[in-house]
Design a protein around this motif. Structure first.
Motif, short mmCIF file in Angstrom:
data_model
loop_
_atom_site.label_atom_id
_atom_site.label_comp_id
_atom_site.label_asym_id
_atom_site.label_seq_id
_atom_site.Cartn_x
_atom_site.Cartn_y
_atom_site.Cartn_z
N GLY A 63 7.48 -1.77 4.16
CA GLY A 63 6.19 -1.24 3.73
C GLY A 63 5.02 -1.89 4.43
N ILE A 64 3.85 -1.35 4.13
CA ILE A 64 2.58 -1.83 4.65
C ILE A 64 1.83 -2.51 3.51
N LEU A 65 1.30 -3.70 3.78
CA LEU A 65 0.58 -4.43 2.74
C LEU A 65 -0.80 -3.84 2.49
N LYS A 66 -1.26 -3.97 1.27
CA LYS A 66 -2.65 -3.63 0.96
C LYS A 66 -3.57 -4.58 1.73
N PRO A 67 -4.68 -4.10 2.23
CA PRO A 67 -5.57 -4.95 3.06
C PRO A 67 -6.03 -6.19 2.31
N VAL B 253 4.37 -4.69 9.41
CA VAL B 253 5.24 -4.26 8.30
C VAL B 253 5.91 -5.46 7.64
N VAL B 254 6.26 -5.31 6.37
CA VAL B 254 6.98 -6.35 5.63
C VAL B 254 8.15 -5.71 4.89
N GLY B 255 9.07 -6.58 4.43
CA GLY B 255 10.20 -6.13 3.64
C GLY B 255 11.48 -6.08 4.45
N GLN C 182 19.32 2.67 5.20
CA GLN C 182 20.80 2.71 5.23
C GLN C 182 21.30 3.70 6.28
N ALA C 183 20.57 4.80 6.49
CA ALA C 183 20.96 5.75 7.54
C ALA C 183 20.81 5.11 8.92
N LEU C 184 19.76 4.30 9.11
CA LEU C 184 19.56 3.61 10.40
C LEU C 184 20.67 2.58 10.63
N ALA D 116 0.85 -1.20 0.00
CA ALA D 116 0.00 0.00 0.00
C ALA D 116 0.88 1.25 0.00
N TYR D 117 1.88 1.26 0.89
CA TYR D 117 2.82 2.39 0.88
C TYR D 117 4.12 2.01 1.58
N THR D 118 5.15 2.77 1.25
CA THR D 118 6.47 2.57 1.85
C THR D 118 6.51 3.29 3.19
N MET D 119 6.88 2.57 4.24
CA MET D 119 7.02 3.22 5.55
C MET D 119 8.45 3.74 5.75
N ILE D 120 9.44 2.91 5.35
CA ILE D 120 10.85 3.31 5.49
C ILE D 120 11.56 2.96 4.18
N SER D 121 12.11 3.97 3.54
CA SER D 121 12.73 3.77 2.22
C SER D 121 14.11 3.12 2.36
#
Ligand code: IMP
Ligand code: MG
Length: 191
Positions: free
Chosen positions: A182-186, A164-166, A25-27, A15-20
């Motif tokens: 990211g967050i999955l589509k429902p 979250v996934v990925g 990489q910064a984390l 559905a959308y990216t939570m952390i790119s």
């Protein structure tokens, strides 16, 4: 070509990216720098202990970014239950067998702290095995989900109570290979 199926793209289930990728990489750099800072003696063994499978991508990036010498090892644990709920009954599916536990400073590499039960159990388990010291580095932390008293020593970022996934994290074994979080589509949950 006739009748060719449209190629499946797992990104379409997000559905959308939570952390790119760039943010991740910064984390990673932040956590790696903190570990380098806290373990300055290169002659003392530091073991990065990756918890399979969800932490494998974080582990790969972190071990490349840490500058001091490290050893690596792997454990696999499961908590009963599947899907989006972790129940907190911890099983050890793959253990470490080392004769030098008392010479090891261990940093457990974990993808995400949710109830805290896995890490609370595992840190005690490794203490009982005689490790010299044990800390936990988690890329993600969901503090609002905590069921037991546990705090990681290194945290990439705190997130809200959302699944979250990925970047190693799965939903029913899928989506681990996505390079971002990211967050999955429902509708994915009802497929
Ligand atoms: P805890 O024992 O409840 O802290 O469980 C942590 C484990 O639950 C992680 O290592 C993940 O395997 C899994 N988990 C918790 N939250 C998520 C999530 O949002 N996405 C994917 N896996 C998760
Ligand atoms: Mg999982």
């Amino acid at each position: 070509m006739e009748n060719q199926n449209k190629m499946y793209n797992i990104n379409d289930d997000i559905a959308y990216t939570m952390i790119s990728e760039e943010e991740i990489q910064a984390l990673v750099k932040k956590v790696a720098a903190a570990i380098d800072h806290d373990y300055p003696d290169p002659h003392k063994k530091l073991l990065l202990l990756c918890i399979l499978k969800g932490s494998v991508v974080f582990m790969g990036d972190l071990m490349k970014t840490i500058k001091r010498p490290v050893e690596i090892d792997f454990m696999k644990v499961s908590s009963y239950g599947s899907g989006t709920v972790s129940s907190g009954n911890v099983n050890i599916l793959l253990d470490i067998h080392r004769g030098d536990m008392q010479d090891l400073d261990i940093v457990i590499i974990e993808d995400i702290i949710d109830s805290g039960k896995t890490m609370k159990y595992l840190t005690q388990y490794l203490k009982n095995k005689g490790a010299r010291s044990i800390r936990v580095a988690a890329l993600l932390d969901k503090p609002s989900r905590r069921k037991v008293d546990f705090e990681a020593d290194y945290i990439g970022v705190e997130i809200e109570d959302e699944f979250v996934v990925g970047y190693g994290l799965d939903y029913d074994e899928r989506y681990r290979a996505l390079p971002y979080i990211g967050i999955l589509k429902p509708e994915v949950y009802t497929k």
